[in-house]
Design an enzyme around this catalytic site. Sequence first.
Site, mmCIF file in Angstrom:
data_model
loop_
_atom_site.group_PDB
_atom_site.id
_atom_site.type_symbol
_atom_site.label_atom_id
_atom_site.label_comp_id
_atom_site.label_asym_id
_atom_site.label_seq_id
_atom_site.Cartn_x
_atom_site.Cartn_y
_atom_site.Cartn_z
ATOM 1 N N ARG A 26 93.023 80.530 108.761
ATOM 2 C CA ARG A 26 91.628 80.698 109.142
ATOM 3 C C ARG A 26 90.877 79.352 109.059
ATOM 4 N NH1 ARG A 26 87.065 83.357 106.137
ATOM 5 N NH2 ARG A 26 88.202 82.547 104.351
ATOM 6 N N CYS A 47 76.479 56.278 76.901
ATOM 7 C CA CYS A 47 77.316 57.458 76.645
ATOM 8 C C CYS A 47 77.344 57.766 75.150
ATOM 9 C CB CYS A 47 78.733 57.212 77.159
ATOM 10 S SG CYS A 47 79.914 58.458 76.585
ATOM 11 N N CYS A 50 80.881 57.285 73.440
ATOM 12 C CA CYS A 50 81.499 55.968 73.289
ATOM 13 C C CYS A 50 81.253 55.458 71.861
ATOM 14 C CB CYS A 50 80.919 54.991 74.302
ATOM 15 S SG CYS A 50 81.704 55.089 75.933
ATOM 16 N N HIS A 110 85.955 55.051 77.744
ATOM 17 C CA HIS A 110 85.074 55.899 78.539
ATOM 18 C C HIS A 110 85.684 56.278 79.887
ATOM 19 C CE1 HIS A 110 81.096 57.438 79.697
ATOM 20 N NE2 HIS A 110 81.275 56.863 80.880
ATOM 21 N N ASN A 150 86.279 71.196 79.855
ATOM 22 C CA ASN A 150 85.730 71.256 81.206
ATOM 23 C C ASN A 150 85.743 69.836 81.739
ATOM 24 O OD1 ASN A 150 85.053 74.002 81.089
ATOM 25 N ND2 ASN A 150 83.132 73.521 80.059
ATOM 26 N N SER A 158 79.051 67.499 81.543
ATOM 27 C CA SER A 158 77.874 66.648 81.657
ATOM 28 C C SER A 158 78.211 65.176 81.447
ATOM 29 C CB SER A 158 76.813 67.089 80.638
ATOM 30 O OG SER A 158 77.389 67.142 79.344
ATOM 31 N N HIS A 161 83.193 60.958 79.896
ATOM 32 C CA HIS A 161 84.026 60.470 78.785
ATOM 33 C C HIS A 161 85.094 61.533 78.448
ATOM 34 C CE1 HIS A 161 84.284 57.631 75.257
ATOM 35 N NE2 HIS A 161 85.134 58.583 74.927
ATOM 36 N N HIS A 163 86.907 64.156 76.875
ATOM 37 C CA HIS A 163 86.637 64.946 75.665
ATOM 38 C C HIS A 163 86.798 66.429 75.959
ATOM 39 C CE1 HIS A 163 82.788 65.513 77.719
ATOM 40 N NE2 HIS A 163 82.518 66.509 76.890
ATOM 41 N N GLN A 165 86.321 70.586 73.867
ATOM 42 C CA GLN A 165 85.493 71.319 72.908
ATOM 43 C C GLN A 165 86.345 72.299 72.118
ATOM 44 O OE1 GLN A 165 81.651 72.774 74.281
ATOM 45 N NE2 GLN A 165 82.149 72.038 76.326
ATOM 46 N N HIS A 294 96.048 77.447 79.859
ATOM 47 C CA HIS A 294 95.681 77.735 81.250
ATOM 48 C C HIS A 294 94.955 76.532 81.833
ATOM 49 C CE1 HIS A 294 96.328 82.145 80.949
ATOM 50 N NE2 HIS A 294 95.779 82.066 79.749
ATOM 51 N N GLU A 313 85.013 89.229 95.202
ATOM 52 C CA GLU A 313 85.482 88.836 93.863
ATOM 53 C C GLU A 313 84.512 89.276 92.767
ATOM 54 O OE1 GLU A 313 85.772 86.291 96.304
ATOM 55 O OE2 GLU A 313 87.797 85.476 96.075
ATOM 56 N N GLN A 319 90.391 87.598 94.779
ATOM 57 C CA GLN A 319 91.182 87.582 96.019
ATOM 58 C C GLN A 319 91.540 86.146 96.333
ATOM 59 O OE1 GLN A 319 90.016 86.294 99.143
ATOM 60 N NE2 GLN A 319 91.753 86.994 100.349
HETATM 61 ZN ZN ZN Z 1 95.921 83.207 78.131
HETATM 62 ZN ZN ZN Z 2 81.808 57.173 76.851
#
Ligand code: ZN
Ligand code: ZN
Length: 337
Positions: A26, A47, A50, A110, A150, A158, A161, A163, A165, A294, A313, A319
């Site tokens: 598609r 940052c 840093c 960084h 992330n 955001s 650098h 990193h 969590q 994951h 979804e 999907q």
């Molecule tokens: Zn899992």
């Molecule tokens: Zn940094």
Amino acid sequence: MLTEPHRRLNRLTGEWLLVSPHRTTRPWQGQVEEPVIEQRPSYDAGCYLCPGNERAGGARTPGYQSTYVFDNDFAALKPDTPPLQVDVEGLLVAHSERGVCRVVCYSPRHDLTLGEMTSDAIARVVDTWTGQYAELGAVDWVNHVLIFENRGAMMGASNPHPHGQIWANERLPDEPARELHQQQAYAERGGCLLCDYLGVELEDGERIVCHNEHFVALVPFWAVWPFETVVLPRAHGGTLPDLAAEERAGLADILPRLARRYDRLFGVTFPYSMGFHQRPTDGLDHPEWHLHAHFYPPLLRSATVRKFMVGYELLAQPQRDITPESAAQRLRDLPED
Ligand SMILES: [Zn+2]
Ligand SMILES: [Zn+2]
Ligand SMILES: [Zn+2]
């Protein structure tokens, strides 16, 4: 074999996925985002991660050499939240939740990413994750520890650098709770769900991306995100501290190799959310739990075309068009360096 529209069962969560392989030709007529050209210095005076820089609230990040862990200055959870229960007619239900939120800097540099760091440097990150899981999991009221990252503005990170969590909290969150239920139900029939699943995948081979002596990275049969992967230890164990030294080295080897494949796929530092699902720390044994990580990257067709979880979804079930098998082949065919 599965070339017509079909549903696949996510064995780890019990949820279903709709696959529409016939739609992959598609033409794309939706949004095209501008690629973010990333050119970062090895040190950024602005940052807060840093070495030597001041953070919001007045704390200062010290001159660290490899990894650095601190309590998040804007923590979503607090350890001293007083207990509270709300129940109005069984309809308005809430309770307080205690937790600890930490930030893990992977490197004082960084400008690096997981794919650009050496395995030796990542081994120190793995050691840090391992120590943090053990330390936070030992707190009597902490029943779950999530180590995650992330990466990229597209995933809401955001700061570029390198990193991640850690959120440790009082109650088992929904996604690990679903996986616990599925692994327990499977174990009652005998065997470990992910040991057996890995055996089937290694036999088949079609969804394997890369591997070493101790770890395998593959696109799961039930992957929702286009290039989603799971990283599984070959040997059964429930946590990072369960890994032997050579297995931790195996993890430090496979993570940057997988990250480099991602970065090469569309020629861009690949955005993703990644995280480790480990045994709950609720004081029970949980012999059925199999450690895994994951990777959930949002990109679909290029550096600028991402998958959205909208419409069907949001209102029915996930999907996808491009099959997990073809995604695995594309990742597998890429060079690692
Ligand atoms: Zn899992
Ligand atoms: Zn940094
Ligand atoms: Zn297992």
